[in-house]
Write a protein that holds these residues in place. Structure first.
Motif, PDB file in Angstrom:
ATOM      1  N   SER A   1     -18.894  24.989 -53.320  1.00 11.08           N
ATOM      2  CA  SER A   1     -19.321  24.450 -54.614  1.00 11.08           C
ATOM      3  C   SER A   1     -20.494  23.485 -54.440  1.00 11.08           C
ATOM      4  O   SER A   1     -20.800  23.054 -53.330  1.00 11.08           O
TER       5      SER A   1
ATOM      6  N   THR B   1     -20.425  20.485 -55.351  1.00 11.77           N
ATOM      7  CA  THR B   1     -19.804  19.252 -54.848  1.00 11.77           C
ATOM      8  C   THR B   1     -19.687  19.287 -53.333  1.00 11.77           C
ATOM      9  O   THR B   1     -19.959  18.291 -52.659  1.00 11.77           O
ATOM     10  N   ASP B   2     -19.297  20.439 -52.789  1.00 15.25           N
ATOM     11  CA  ASP B   2     -19.232  20.586 -51.323  1.00 15.25           C
ATOM     12  C   ASP B   2     -20.610  20.342 -50.705  1.00 15.25           C
ATOM     13  O   ASP B   2     -20.724  19.703 -49.655  1.00 15.25           O
TER      14      ASP B   2
ATOM     15  N   THR C   1     -23.204  18.603 -52.019  1.00 12.79           N
ATOM     16  CA  THR C   1     -23.617  17.203 -52.124  1.00 12.79           C
ATOM     17  C   THR C   1     -22.796  16.308 -51.193  1.00 12.79           C
ATOM     18  O   THR C   1     -23.325  15.364 -50.609  1.00 12.79           O
ATOM     19  N   ASN C   2     -21.518  16.625 -51.017  1.00 14.92           N
ATOM     20  CA  ASN C   2     -20.684  15.857 -50.077  1.00 14.92           C
ATOM     21  C   ASN C   2     -21.168  16.029 -48.641  1.00 14.92           C
ATOM     22  O   ASN C   2     -21.176  15.071 -47.864  1.00 14.92           O
TER      23      ASN C   2
ATOM     24  N   LYS D   1     -27.446  16.295 -56.694  1.00  8.96           N
ATOM     25  CA  LYS D   1     -27.734  17.662 -57.136  1.00  8.96           C
ATOM     26  C   LYS D   1     -29.247  17.836 -57.326  1.00  8.96           C
ATOM     27  O   LYS D   1     -29.808  18.862 -56.926  1.00  8.96           O
TER      28      LYS D   1
END
Length: 193
Positions: free
Chosen positions: A24, A26-27, A29-30, A36
């Protein structure tokens, strides 16, 4: 290292471990610590990033094999170079999520045609490369002239990829070692003059 390279270094293993669909934003950006906006300043969309991550994984895991084979003299030696490289392949890619060609080929067939095509083209490059090695061996009188180069190339690649799948499924690199031993002792031995 520029931002694009940094992003690829951080997210390529994530894509390969979690899948090109399962990863994702989120994955991403983490993994990078970036926003983003910073990601999409460097890549047009997730599919573009996934394709570039696939290429990054290929450069880390498979391009060294192509370089090694190109630097090796003689068809039989080239075939042994392939099996010897594969014997250390599990250690090379285990922390990166396994074989990137296998992962992308399975993960993207129905949902990311561009990435699937890249995996398919890489597989075809393997077949063409192995076929050329065998054809050159026939021409150099190292390999039996009745050998079907395409058939044997497909069998060799099937054993490589199948053993890789099983090695990662069972966390047991002996699947690869045993398959490479079989290629050496049965296939290469059978086609060698």
């Amino acid at each position: 290292m520029n931002t694009s390279e940094f992003i690829l270094e951080k997210v390529s293993p994530v894509f390969n471990k979690q899948g090109y669909v399962g990863t994702s934003l989120t994955d991403i950006t983490n993994a990078t610590g970036l926003t983003k906006g910073a990601i999409y300043c460097n890549f047009s969309n997730k599919e573009d990033l996934a394709l570039q991550a696939f290429r990054y994984n290929i450069n880390a895991a498979i391009t060294p094999l192509f370089t090694l084979v190109a630097a090796t003299e003689g068809s039989i030696n080239k075939l042994y170079a392939v099996t010897n490289y594969q014997r250390s392949y599990y250690e090379l890619v285990k922390d990166r999520g396994g074989c990137p060609m296998l992962r992308a080929g399975i993960d993207t067939k129905f949902i990311n045609p561009l990435l699937f095509k890249a995996a398919q083209q890489l597989s075809q490059k393997f077949i063409i490369g192995l076929t050329t090695i065998i054809n050159d061996g026939i021409t150099a009188n190292q390999i039996n002239e009745n050998t079907d180069p395409v058939k044997y190339s497909k069998i060799i690649l099937s054993l490589i990829e199948g053993s890789s799948l099983l090695a990662f499924t069972h966390n047991d690199e002996s699947y690869i070692a045993n398959a490479m031993d079989f290629i050496d002792s049965t296939i290469i031995a059978a086609i060698t003059k």
